[in-house]
Scaffold this motif. Structure first.
Motif, PDB file in Angstrom:
ATOM      1  N   VAL A 265      38.737  30.563  61.357  1.00 27.01           N
ATOM      2  CA  VAL A 265      38.900  29.153  61.020  1.00 27.01           C
ATOM      3  C   VAL A 265      40.094  28.938  60.091  1.00 27.01           C
ATOM      4  N   ALA A 266      40.167  29.766  59.026  1.00 30.60           N
ATOM      5  CA  ALA A 266      41.153  29.539  57.980  1.00 30.60           C
ATOM      6  C   ALA A 266      42.288  30.556  57.965  1.00 30.60           C
ATOM      7  N   GLY A 267      42.146  31.624  58.726  1.00 31.13           N
ATOM      8  CA  GLY A 267      43.209  32.610  58.790  1.00 31.13           C
ATOM      9  C   GLY A 267      43.220  33.607  57.653  1.00 31.13           C
ATOM     10  N   ILE A 268      42.186  33.617  56.809  1.00 28.00           N
ATOM     11  CA  ILE A 268      42.091  34.570  55.696  1.00 28.00           C
ATOM     12  C   ILE A 268      40.658  35.053  55.555  1.00 28.00           C
ATOM     13  N   GLU A 269      40.493  36.188  54.896  1.00 30.91           N
ATOM     14  CA  GLU A 269      39.159  36.723  54.641  1.00 30.91           C
ATOM     15  C   GLU A 269      38.421  35.852  53.626  1.00 30.91           C
ATOM     16  N   ALA A 270      37.112  35.921  53.659  1.00 34.89           N
ATOM     17  CA  ALA A 270      36.290  35.116  52.755  1.00 34.89           C
ATOM     18  C   ALA A 270      36.325  35.668  51.336  1.00 34.89           C
ATOM     19  N   ARG A 271      36.450  34.763  50.389  1.00 33.47           N
ATOM     20  CA  ARG A 271      36.362  35.104  48.977  1.00 33.47           C
ATOM     21  C   ARG A 271      35.583  33.989  48.297  1.00 33.47           C
ATOM     22  N   GLU A 272      34.398  34.311  47.815  1.00 31.35           N
ATOM     23  CA  GLU A 272      33.498  33.279  47.302  1.00 31.35           C
ATOM     24  C   GLU A 272      34.077  32.635  46.037  1.00 31.35           C
ATOM     25  N   PRO A 273      33.962  31.324  45.930  1.00 32.54           N
ATOM     26  CA  PRO A 273      34.370  30.648  44.695  1.00 32.54           C
ATOM     27  C   PRO A 273      33.607  31.189  43.490  1.00 32.54           C
ATOM     28  N   ARG A 274      34.315  31.379  42.399  1.00 35.80           N
ATOM     29  CA  ARG A 274      33.701  31.964  41.206  1.00 35.80           C
ATOM     30  C   ARG A 274      32.553  31.118  40.669  1.00 35.80           C
ATOM     31  N   ILE A 275      32.604  29.805  40.879  1.00 32.29           N
ATOM     32  CA  ILE A 275      31.590  28.918  40.345  1.00 32.29           C
ATOM     33  C   ILE A 275      30.226  29.231  40.925  1.00 32.29           C
ATOM     34  N   TRP A 276      30.178  29.841  42.109  1.00 34.54           N
ATOM     35  CA  TRP A 276      28.887  30.185  42.707  1.00 34.54           C
ATOM     36  C   TRP A 276      28.152  31.262  41.914  1.00 34.54           C
ATOM     37  N   SER A 277      28.872  32.017  41.115  1.00 34.96           N
ATOM     38  CA  SER A 277      28.261  33.120  40.370  1.00 34.96           C
ATOM     39  C   SER A 277      27.979  32.756  38.909  1.00 34.96           C
TER      40      SER A 277
END
Length: 278
Positions: A265-277
């Motif tokens: 979809v976005a052309g890059i690997e997933a990296r979770e937003p820091r706010i989720w942690s």
């Protein structure tokens, strides 16, 4: 002596964001807000090409009579990821509906990721939630909505009120997806096998991009830790569902799917937003 419910003043809030790509960097080019709805400063944990933004509603909850409008526009080739710092809470209403309208507009080659935390609809709430996605040219989108009926951690059921949900997705003016439903508090649909089957949490993930059929089998292999999940591919859009007892399980399941789908979809690997942690 029984105390009367507190009377909460209703809020009218609006947030409009415009992202642009400038010399390889996605920037938050314009922002305008009216009322208690804001966005924190742009973040770049993945580099200049992708701009992360955290949408904040300072009152922390939505009461009867409140009206929230969020409009996001990504210009050509821009890439914006938007999330929220915590669960959205829809409070019990004394009779007035609360409304939220989200419009996500991606121009040619742009990508919008709309990944909010869960929505909790309190017993007695009157919630009207509408999300509309408009894509032009080769624009791409991935996003989800997770709804928990009642505060399950407190043993609360959704016994009164109502929740109306509507989602639309368009590509170049052609309707790809229209979903509309209404859940009545205490209604038969909550326990019906054709409805929520006694499960308090439901969720939907949508992904719109080319070649997603190549990932369908892998998405179907992903399973939630509790509850049920399923993925299907319709013309122009991939749809995943969750139904179960836990908003956290729903989010972790959708995050699995996001990790699988995001490169396409976005052309890059997933990296979770820091706010989720946090």
């Amino acid at each position: 002596m029984q105390l009367a419910e507190p009377i909460l003043a209703s809020w009218k809030a609006e947030l409009r964001l415009e992202f642009e790509r400038r010399e390889g960097r996605t920037v938050l080019a314009k922002r305008r807000h009216d009322g208690p709805l804001v966005v924190q400063k742009p973040l770049y944990p993945e580099g200049d090409a992708t701009c992360h933004a955290i949408v904040v509603h300072p009152p922390a909850g939505i009461a009867g009579g409140d009206e929230l409008e969020i409009a996001v526009r990504a210009a050509e080739d821009a890439h914006a990821l938007l999330t929220t710092p915590g669960a959205g809470k829809w409070y019990r209403s004394g009779g007035a509906w609360a409304r939220q309208r989200i419009e996500l507009d991606a121009r040619g080659g742009a990508c919008i990721e709309w990944l909010p935390q869960e929505t909790i609809v309190y017993d007695g709430a009157l919630a009207d939630i509408r999300t509309e996605v408009r894509l032009a040219g080769g624009a791409r989108f991935i996003g989800w909505e997770i709804v928990c009926f009642g505060r399950t951690g407190s043993g609360e059921r959704f016994g009164r009120g109502a929740c109306a949900l509507e989602t639309l997705a368009w590509r170049d003016g052609k309707l790809l997806r229209l979903e509309r439903g209404r859940i009545e508090g205490g209604g038969a649909l909550l326990d019906s096998p054709a409805g929520l089957a006694g499960r308090p949490v439901c969720g939907t993930l949508l992904a719109v991009a080319p070649d997603l059929e190549l990932l369908l089998a892998r998405c179907r292999e992903a399973k939630p830790e509790s509850g049920e999940g399923a993925t299907t591919l319709l013309p122009g859009v991939l749809v995943a569902r969750y139904l179960g007892p836990s908003s956290e399980a729903a989010k972790r399941y959708f995050t699995q799917l996001w990790r699988l789908l995001r490169p396409a979809v976005a052309g890059i690997e997933a990296r979770e937003p820091r706010i989720w942690s946090t």
